[in-house]
Design an enzyme around this catalytic site. Structure first.
Site, mmCIF file in Angstrom:
data_model
loop_
_atom_site.group_PDB
_atom_site.id
_atom_site.type_symbol
_atom_site.label_atom_id
_atom_site.label_comp_id
_atom_site.label_asym_id
_atom_site.label_seq_id
_atom_site.Cartn_x
_atom_site.Cartn_y
_atom_site.Cartn_z
ATOM 1 N N THR A 1 -22.358 43.939 32.429
ATOM 2 C CA THR A 1 -22.389 42.532 32.011
ATOM 3 C C THR A 1 -22.992 42.555 30.626
ATOM 4 O O THR A 1 -23.623 43.532 30.251
ATOM 5 C CB THR A 1 -23.299 41.716 32.969
ATOM 6 O OG1 THR A 1 -22.622 41.497 34.200
ATOM 7 C CG2 THR A 1 -23.711 40.367 32.412
ATOM 8 N N GLY B 1 -24.894 40.728 41.614
ATOM 9 C CA GLY B 1 -24.944 39.278 41.495
ATOM 10 C C GLY B 1 -25.336 38.557 42.764
ATOM 11 O O GLY B 1 -26.023 37.526 42.722
ATOM 12 N N ARG C 1 -14.183 36.051 44.251
ATOM 13 C CA ARG C 1 -15.638 36.297 44.163
ATOM 14 C C ARG C 1 -16.185 35.882 42.791
ATOM 15 O O ARG C 1 -15.620 36.199 41.749
ATOM 16 C CB ARG C 1 -15.901 37.780 44.400
ATOM 17 C CG ARG C 1 -17.378 38.182 44.388
ATOM 18 C CD ARG C 1 -17.822 38.704 43.035
ATOM 19 N NE ARG C 1 -19.192 39.236 43.089
ATOM 20 C CZ ARG C 1 -19.909 39.540 42.014
ATOM 21 N NH1 ARG C 1 -19.400 39.376 40.818
ATOM 22 N NH2 ARG C 1 -21.124 40.007 42.128
ATOM 23 N N VAL C 2 -17.284 35.163 42.804
ATOM 24 C CA VAL C 2 -17.987 34.782 41.574
ATOM 25 C C VAL C 2 -19.408 35.328 41.676
ATOM 26 O O VAL C 2 -20.045 35.197 42.726
ATOM 27 C CB VAL C 2 -18.005 33.245 41.401
ATOM 28 C CG1 VAL C 2 -18.857 32.855 40.207
ATOM 29 C CG2 VAL C 2 -16.579 32.705 41.248
ATOM 30 N N ASP D 1 -23.389 36.098 39.726
ATOM 31 C CA ASP D 1 -24.519 35.278 39.287
ATOM 32 C C ASP D 1 -24.396 34.800 37.848
ATOM 33 O O ASP D 1 -24.988 33.770 37.482
ATOM 34 C CB ASP D 1 -25.814 36.095 39.404
ATOM 35 C CG ASP D 1 -25.745 37.375 38.566
ATOM 36 O OD1 ASP D 1 -24.731 38.110 38.698
ATOM 37 O OD2 ASP D 1 -26.655 37.629 37.768
HETATM 38 N N1 ASP Z 1 -24.189 40.503 37.632
HETATM 39 C C1 ASP Z 1 -22.793 40.808 37.508
HETATM 40 C C2 ASP Z 1 -22.057 40.248 38.684
HETATM 41 O O1 ASP Z 1 -22.533 40.401 39.801
HETATM 42 C C3 ASP Z 1 -22.511 42.271 37.387
HETATM 43 C C4 ASP Z 1 -23.507 43.082 36.572
HETATM 44 O O2 ASP Z 1 -24.300 42.543 35.853
HETATM 45 O O3 ASP Z 1 -23.479 44.314 36.647
HETATM 46 O O4 ASP Z 1 -21.002 39.699 38.511
#
Ligand code: ASP
Length: 327
Positions: free
Chosen positions: A191, A245, A219-220, A222
Site C-alpha cells: 500500500t 486490512g 473485498r475492501v 482498511d
Molecule cells: N492494508 C491493505 C489492505 O488490506 C494492504 C496493505 O497495506 O498491505 O487492503
C-alpha cells in the site's frame, strides 16, 4: 510564535521485507522512489502549500511507479482484475473522501479528493466511483496500464496453492522487464500512504492501494475506510496504515491512534507503538503506520520485518528506510 515548520512522512507498504531478500539494486530502486515522493511532497510544503496538496502530489509518484501496490503495479484480484482503494482526509476540517474498487481512474487518490471536495459524499465504490472520477475530468486508463508481470505471477502462485483456477491472462499487456527485475515481492500485500503537516499547522493523510493479492467478492480493505487505514484531525494527528486490512478495520487503527493522542495525552510515538505493538499484535494482525501531529511530531511503527518509509521536515534532512533494524 507558532512553530512554522512543516513535516511529511511516506510509506510504501509493510510486509516480508528482509535485508537478505533485496539485491542492492532493488534496495536502491525502492529508496530512490521513496525519496522522490518525499522530496516532491516537501517541495509543496516548502513553498507554503497546504498539507492536502503535499499528500496528493507525493502519492501520485508512488501510484505511478510499478514497484508499489497502488495505481500502476497493483496486485490482482482472483478474477485477474485490478480493484483500487484510496482515501484522503483533511485534519483542519475533518473533510474526507474515498473510493473503493475502482478500475479505470489512473490516480485513485485524486478520485478520493474529488469525492471529498466535489460531492456531498465520503465514500464511493465500484463503477459509480469511476464514472464520477471521469465526470470530474480525472485521467482514465485501460486495465493493461496497471498490469505488472510479477503481480500476475504472484496471483498465479497463490491461486495454484489454493487449488483455484487461474484466470486468463489479460490481453495486450507489456512491461518494462528491466524495471520488473527491480521489484521485490513483499508478500501478498503493499500500500502507499503519505501524512503531512503544513507550515500553518494543519495535517492531512492519504492512502492508496490495490489491496491484497487474490482478493474476491468485492473485498475492501482498511485503506479507504476513514478511521481504519486513514484518519486526520488537527486535534491529534494524521495517520496512514498498511497491513492486514481486516485487522486494521476491526481496531479502527488510525482513529484509535488519534484518540490516544487526543483523549489520553500520549505522545505520537507512544500512541503508534501502543496500537501497533500491543493492540494489533495481540489481535494477531500485521502491519504498520506513519503519523504526524499538528505540533510537528513524526512517528512510525510496524510489526513486520520491514516497511518502506521516508520522512523529511523543515530543518531535518530526508531519511529513507526499509528494514526493521534501521532507525
Ligand atoms: N492494508 C491493505 C489492505 O488490506 C494492504 C496493505 O497495506 O498491505 O487492503
Amino acid at each position: 510564535m507558532q512553530n512554522p515548520g512543516w513535516s511529511l512522512v511516506v510509506h510504501g507498504g509493510s510486509g516480508v521485507i528482509d535485508r537478505a531478500d533485496l539485491k542492492p539494486e532493488q534496495d536502491r530502486a525502492y529508496r530512490a522512489v521513496l525519496a522522490q515522493a518525499a522530496e516532491i511532497g516537501a517541495t509543496v510544503l516548502r513553498r507554503g502549500g497546504v498539507a492536502l496538496d503535499a499528500v496528493e502530489t507525493a502519492i501520485h509518484v508512488l501510484e505511478d511507479d510499478p514497484l508499489f501496490n497502488a495505481g500502476r503495479g497493483a496486485v490482482f484480484t482472483a478474477d485477474g482484475r485490478v480493484e483500487l482503494d484510496a482515501a484522503i482526509m483533511d485534519g483542519a476540517t475533518l473533510a474526507a473522501g474515498a473510493v473503493a474498487g475502482v478500475t479505470r481512474v489512473r490516480n485513485p487518490i485524486s478520485a478520493a479528493r474529488a469525492v471529498m471536495e466535489r460531492s456531498p459524499h465520503v465514500l464511493m465504490a465500484g463503477s459509480g466511483a469511476d464514472t464520477f472520477a471521469a465526470s470530474e475530468g480525472l485521467a482514465e486508463v485501460e486495465p493493461g496500464y496497471f498490469f505488472v508481470e510479477r503481480r500476475w505471477r504472484a496471483l498465479e502462485k497463490q491461486l495454484t496453492r489454493e487449488g483455484v483456477a487461474v484466470p486468463r491472462r489479460p490481453h495486450g499487456v507489456s512491461e518494462d522487464l528491466a524495471q520488473a527485475a527491480l521489484a521485490h515481492d513483499e508478500g501478498k500485500r503493499g500500500t502507499v500512504g503519505v501524512v503531512a503537516r503544513d507550515a500553518r499547522g494543519h495535517v492531512a493523510a492519504g492512502t492508496s492501494t490495490g489491496g491484497t493479492t487474490g482478493k474476491r467478492w468485492g473485498r475492501v480493505g482498511d485503506s479507504p475506510l476513514i478511521g481504519a487505514g486513514t484518519y486526520a484531525s488537527d486535534r491529534s494527528a494524521a495517520v496512514s496504515g498498511t497491513g492486514e486490512g481486516e485487522y486494521f478495520i476491526r481496531l479502527s487503527v488510525a482513529r484509535q491512534i488519534c484518540a490516544l493522542v487526543e483523549l489520553k495525552g500520549l505522545s505520537l510515538q507512544a500512541a503508534v507503538d501502543e496500537v501497533i505493538h500491543t493492540e494489533l499484535t495481540d489481535l494477531g494482525g500485521q502491519g504498520g503506520v506513519i503519523a504526524v501531529a499538528p505540533d510537528g511530531q513524526m512517528a512510525w511503527a510496524f510489526n513486520t520485518s520491514g516497511m518502506y518509509r521516508a520522512r523529511i521536515a523543515d530543518g531535518h534532512p530526508l531519511e529513507v528506510a526499509i528494514y526493521k533494524d534501521e532507525p
